[in-house]
Design a protein around this motif. Structure first.
Motif, PDB file in Angstrom:
ATOM      1  N   LEU A 228      -4.045 -24.201   3.649  1.00  0.00           N
ATOM      2  CA  LEU A 228      -4.079 -25.663   3.570  1.00  0.00           C
ATOM      3  C   LEU A 228      -2.674 -26.228   3.432  1.00  0.00           C
ATOM      4  O   LEU A 228      -2.334 -27.232   4.084  1.00  0.00           O
ATOM      5  CB  LEU A 228      -4.939 -26.097   2.385  1.00  0.00           C
ATOM      6  N   ARG A 229      -1.847 -25.599   2.616  1.00  0.00           N
ATOM      7  CA  ARG A 229      -0.484 -26.103   2.437  1.00  0.00           C
ATOM      8  C   ARG A 229       0.304 -26.034   3.736  1.00  0.00           C
ATOM      9  O   ARG A 229       0.976 -26.993   4.125  1.00  0.00           O
ATOM     10  CB  ARG A 229       0.221 -25.292   1.349  1.00  0.00           C
ATOM     11  N   LEU A 230       0.224 -24.897   4.418  1.00  0.00           N
ATOM     12  CA  LEU A 230       0.923 -24.761   5.704  1.00  0.00           C
ATOM     13  C   LEU A 230       0.384 -25.752   6.717  1.00  0.00           C
ATOM     14  O   LEU A 230       1.137 -26.320   7.515  1.00  0.00           O
ATOM     15  CB  LEU A 230       0.789 -23.330   6.220  1.00  0.00           C
TER      16      LEU A 230
ATOM     17  N   LEU B 273      -0.941 -28.749   6.090  1.00  0.00           N
ATOM     18  CA  LEU B 273      -0.444 -30.088   5.771  1.00  0.00           C
ATOM     19  C   LEU B 273       1.010 -30.254   6.193  1.00  0.00           C
ATOM     20  O   LEU B 273       1.405 -31.317   6.710  1.00  0.00           O
ATOM     21  CB  LEU B 273      -0.589 -30.355   4.275  1.00  0.00           C
ATOM     22  N   MET B 274       1.802 -29.218   6.001  1.00  0.00           N
ATOM     23  CA  MET B 274       3.203 -29.299   6.403  1.00  0.00           C
ATOM     24  C   MET B 274       3.331 -29.380   7.921  1.00  0.00           C
ATOM     25  O   MET B 274       4.125 -30.167   8.455  1.00  0.00           O
ATOM     26  CB  MET B 274       3.960 -28.085   5.861  1.00  0.00           C
TER      27      MET B 274
ATOM     28  N   LEU C  28       1.598 -36.599   3.294  1.00  0.00           N
ATOM     29  CA  LEU C  28       1.193 -35.245   3.646  1.00  0.00           C
ATOM     30  C   LEU C  28       2.026 -34.197   2.913  1.00  0.00           C
ATOM     31  O   LEU C  28       1.496 -33.190   2.424  1.00  0.00           O
ATOM     32  CB  LEU C  28       1.307 -35.040   5.157  1.00  0.00           C
ATOM     33  N   LEU C  29       3.316 -34.419   2.814  1.00  0.00           N
ATOM     34  CA  LEU C  29       4.167 -33.457   2.122  1.00  0.00           C
ATOM     35  C   LEU C  29       3.893 -33.454   0.617  1.00  0.00           C
ATOM     36  O   LEU C  29       3.971 -32.402  -0.032  1.00  0.00           O
ATOM     37  CB  LEU C  29       5.641 -33.757   2.394  1.00  0.00           C
TER      38      LEU C  29
ATOM     39  N   ALA D   1       0.896 -31.412   0.250  1.00  0.00           N
ATOM     40  CA  ALA D   1       1.264 -29.998   0.360  1.00  0.00           C
ATOM     41  C   ALA D   1       1.903 -29.507  -0.934  1.00  0.00           C
ATOM     42  O   ALA D   1       1.681 -28.365  -1.362  1.00  0.00           O
ATOM     43  CB  ALA D   1       2.218 -29.801   1.539  1.00  0.00           C
ATOM     44  N   HIS D   2       2.697 -30.378  -1.573  1.00  0.00           N
ATOM     45  CA  HIS D   2       3.324 -30.009  -2.847  1.00  0.00           C
ATOM     46  C   HIS D   2       2.262 -29.763  -3.917  1.00  0.00           C
ATOM     47  O   HIS D   2       2.337 -28.768  -4.665  1.00  0.00           O
ATOM     48  CB  HIS D   2       4.269 -31.124  -3.288  1.00  0.00           C
TER      49      HIS D   2
ATOM     50  N   VAL E 260      -0.864 -28.918  -3.494  1.00  0.00           N
ATOM     51  CA  VAL E 260      -1.576 -27.693  -3.154  1.00  0.00           C
ATOM     52  C   VAL E 260      -0.733 -26.483  -3.572  1.00  0.00           C
ATOM     53  O   VAL E 260      -1.252 -25.494  -4.099  1.00  0.00           O
ATOM     54  CB  VAL E 260      -1.896 -27.643  -1.648  1.00  0.00           C
ATOM     55  N   GLY E 261       0.577 -26.567  -3.339  1.00  0.00           N
ATOM     56  CA  GLY E 261       1.467 -25.488  -3.755  1.00  0.00           C
ATOM     57  C   GLY E 261       1.489 -25.317  -5.262  1.00  0.00           C
ATOM     58  O   GLY E 261       1.521 -24.183  -5.769  1.00  0.00           O
TER      59      GLY E 261
ATOM     60  N   ARG F 245      -1.670 -23.559  -6.245  1.00  0.00           N
ATOM     61  CA  ARG F 245      -1.627 -22.132  -5.893  1.00  0.00           C
ATOM     62  C   ARG F 245      -0.728 -21.367  -6.868  1.00  0.00           C
ATOM     63  O   ARG F 245      -1.094 -20.275  -7.326  1.00  0.00           O
ATOM     64  CB  ARG F 245      -1.116 -21.969  -4.459  1.00  0.00           C
TER      65      ARG F 245
END
Length: 481
Positions: free
Chosen positions: A96-98, A100-101, A146-147, A150-151, A153-154, A157
Motif C-alpha cells: 500500500l505504501r509503495l 501510494l507513492m 498521497l505522500l 504513505a507516511h 502507512v509507513g 508498518r
C-alpha cells in the motif's frame, strides 16, 4: 444624424473584444478544463488532447483502484476482521505504501502533462499565471495528501515491526486468551528487571469480556508450573526472593534458559502459571516511564482522584500532589497516580493501576487513535516489549473493541484474602476459576467483596489494607473506581 451600429457590433461605450481576445479566453478555458479533468479522472486529459495510450493506461488504473477500494470497503463492512488483518499485515502495508507513492508520482506527471497540453506559451501573461497557480495547487495538494498517507502507512508498518514479538501463535485455552502484563521499572539498561506490577488479562476469545488478575510483587513461597525449568530448581516453592525477584534470579542464571531471549520474563511466566493455574498465551512488558508519553498521545485520561496523590517519592522527595476530584490527567500525572506509594501501600497502588487500565480501555476512542496515530505509534513502540506475533495483533484489537462496551472484572491475590508470605495456592486457584466462570456467566457468583461504608478511602483507593480495596476485587471496575 449619427451613424447606426451594424448588427452584432459592440456599443462604442462598452468593452471591445477582438477575435484574438476571444481565442485567448477559449485557450484559457481549455487549459483549465484539462487540469480539472486530470483531478476528477486522471488520464482523461491525455485521451482528449495528448498521448491516448498513456491516458487509457491511467484511466484503467484509476478504475481498478476504485474497484479494489469498493470491494475492500464492502468486504470490510461484511467481515470486519478483514480490515484489521490488512491493517496489521506488514506485506500488505508495504504494498500500500509503495502504491501510494507511485500514485503520487504518476498523478503529478499527469498534472504537469495536462498543463503542457494546455499550451501555456499561447496564453496571455495573466492567464498563464492563473494556470500555473491552479495547476500547482491541485498538483501539490494531491501529491502531499498521497505522500502523507504513505507516511502514515509507513509509521503503522514500522510500529508493527517494532512491537511484534517472536513468540509462537497459540490458541485460546478453555476459550480464553491469557496475557501477562508486566510493568517494569525504567532506567538505562535496567527497566523490567524487577517488575513493578504483574497482571494477567484473561480475555474471552469470543466476546472480549476481560478479567484482570493481579499478583502482588511481594508474594513468597509460591510454586512454579510443573515441568518448567524453575520448578526443577525450586520443587518446593520459591523461597529465594519475592515474586518480582524471579526475573532477577533467572537473569543471573541464564544458562538454564539457553533458547530464551528473555529468561527473566520466561521464569516469571512459569511462576504466574504455577500460582494461578492459568496457561499464559503471551506476555507484554510495559515501560512505566514511557507510559506517560502514550497517555499524552491520547490526550490524557479522566480519573476520580479520591485523595491527594503524591508526585515523587519511591526514594526521592515528594515534589507536589495531584489534587482530588474528577480530573483529566496528563501522562506525567497519570503515571504518578498509578505508581505513588508514599502515604499508601502496594495494594492501594494495585487498585489505582486497575482504575487507570479501565479508564484507558473505555475512554480512548478509535477517532482519537486515528487523529493522533503517529504519536501513539511512536509512544507505544518505545513503551512495550512483547512476544505477541504481528499476525495476532488484529485479533487482540478486535477483542479490545468488543471489551469497550462491557464490564471489566478484577481479582487481586492480596490481603486480607491471601497471605502473601504463605499463600494458599488451592484458594488462589479457586478464586481465579470462580472469577473467570462468573465473568463467562457460568457457575455461582463469587463471594461479594466487603462493602465499604461511608466510602472509606486509603491511599487514594476505596477501602483499606485491613478490609481490602474495592478495585482489587470487583465485578465492575467502573463502580469501584
Amino acid at each position: 444624424m449619427p451613424p447606426v451600429s451594424s448588427p452584432g457590433s459592440l456599443d462604442s461605450s462598452g468593452p471591445r473584444f477582438s477575435a484574438g481576445d476571444r481565442a485567448a479566453r477559449v485557450r484559457f478555458r481549455r487549459a483549465m478544463a484539462l487540469m480539472v479533468m486530470t483531478l476528477v479522472l486522471p488520464g482523461s486529459a491525455q485521451v482528449v488532447a495528448g498521448n491516448r495510450r498513456i491516458g487509457w493506461i491511467a484511466l484503467r488504473t484509476w478504475a481498478l483502484l476504485w474497484l479494489v477500494f469498493l470491494v475492500t470497503v464492502i468486504s470490510g463492512a461484511i467481515w470486519h476482521g478483514l480490515v484489521f488483518r490488512l491493517a496489521f499485515d506488514t506485506a500488505a502495508l508495504l504494498l500500500l505504501r509503495l502504491g501510494l507513492m507511485a500514485l503520487a508520482v504518476g498523478w503529478a506527471f499527469l498534472f504537469v502533462d495536462a498543463w503542457r497540453l494546455g499550451q501555456p506559451l499561447t496564453l496571455s501573461m495573466s492567464h498563464r499565471r492563473a494556470a500555473i497557480g491552479v495547476n500547482g495547487v491541485l498538483c501539490f495538494s494531491i501529491v502531499a495528501a498521497l505522500l502523507f498517507g504513505a507516511h502514515l502507512v509507513g509509521v503503522q508498518r514500522q510500529f508493527i515491526l517494532a512491537m511484534s514479538g517472536n513468540g509462537e501463535v497459540t490458541g485460546a485455552h478453555d476459550g480464553r486468551y491469557n496475557v501477562l502484563l508486566l510493568g517494569g521499572d525504567s532506567g538505562a539498561g535496567r527497566w523490567g528487571l524487577r517488575p513493578d506490577s504483574m497482571t494477567v488479562a484473561s480475555i474471552d476469545a469470543e466476546t472480549g469480556r476481560t478479567v484482570l488478575i493481579s499478583l502482588p510483587r511481594n508474594m513468597q513461597n509460591f510454586p512454579f508450573a510443573k515441568g518448567s525449568v524453575m520448578h526443577e530448581q525450586f520443587p518446593d516453592g520459591f523461597d529465594a526472593d519475592y515474586l518480582n525477584g524471579v526475573s532477577t534470579w533467572a537473569g543471573d542464571n541464564t544458562e538454564l534458559f539457553p533458547d530464551s531471549d528473555n529468561p527473566g520474563v520466561e521464569a516469571t511466566v512459569e511462576a504466574v502459571e504455577g500460582i494461578t493455574g492459568l496457561k499464559i498465551n503471551y506476555w507484554a512488558m510495559v515501560n512505566l516511564e514511557g507510559f506517560k508519553d502514550l497517555v499524552d498521545a491520547f490526550g490524557g485520561v479522566t480519573l476520580n482522584v479520591r485523595q491527594p496523590i503524591p508526585v515523587g517519592g519511591l526514594g526521592d522527595d515528594v515534589t507536589g500532589y495531584i489534587k482530588p476530584g474528577v480530573r483529566k490527567l496528563n501522562g506525567f500525572e497519570t503515571l504518578w497516580f498509578a505508581r505513588a506509594r508514599d502515604d499508601s501501600d502496594d495494594y492501594s497502588r494495585m487498585a489505582r493501576q486497575k482504575c487507570v487500565m479501565n479508564a484507558m480501555l473505555h475512554q480512548i476512542s478509535p477517532q482519537t487513535a486515528v487523529s493522533n496515530f503517529a504519536q501513539i505509534a511512536q509512544a507505544s513502540s518505545a513503551m512495550v516489549s512483547t512476544d505477541i506475533p504481528s499476525s495476532e495483533f488484529s485479533r487482540f484489537v478486535q477483542l479490545a473493541l468488543k471489551a469497550r462496551g462491557q464490564q471489566v472484572s478484577t481479582l487481586s491475590l492480596v490481603p486480607p484474602m491471601i497471605d502473601t508470605a504463605h499463600p494458599d495456592i488451592k484458594l488462589v486457584r479457586a478464586k481465579v476459576a470462580a472469577a473467570i466462570d462468573h465473568a463467562e456467566g457460568n457457575g455461582s457468583a463469587p463471594a461479594a467483596p466487603k462493602k465499604h461504608k461511608n466510602a472509606t478511602v486509603t491511599g487514594g483507593s476505596i477501602g483499606s489494607l485491613s478490609s481490602g480495596y474495592a478495585a482489587n476485587e470487583a465485578e465492575d471496575l467502573d463502580t469501584a473506581c
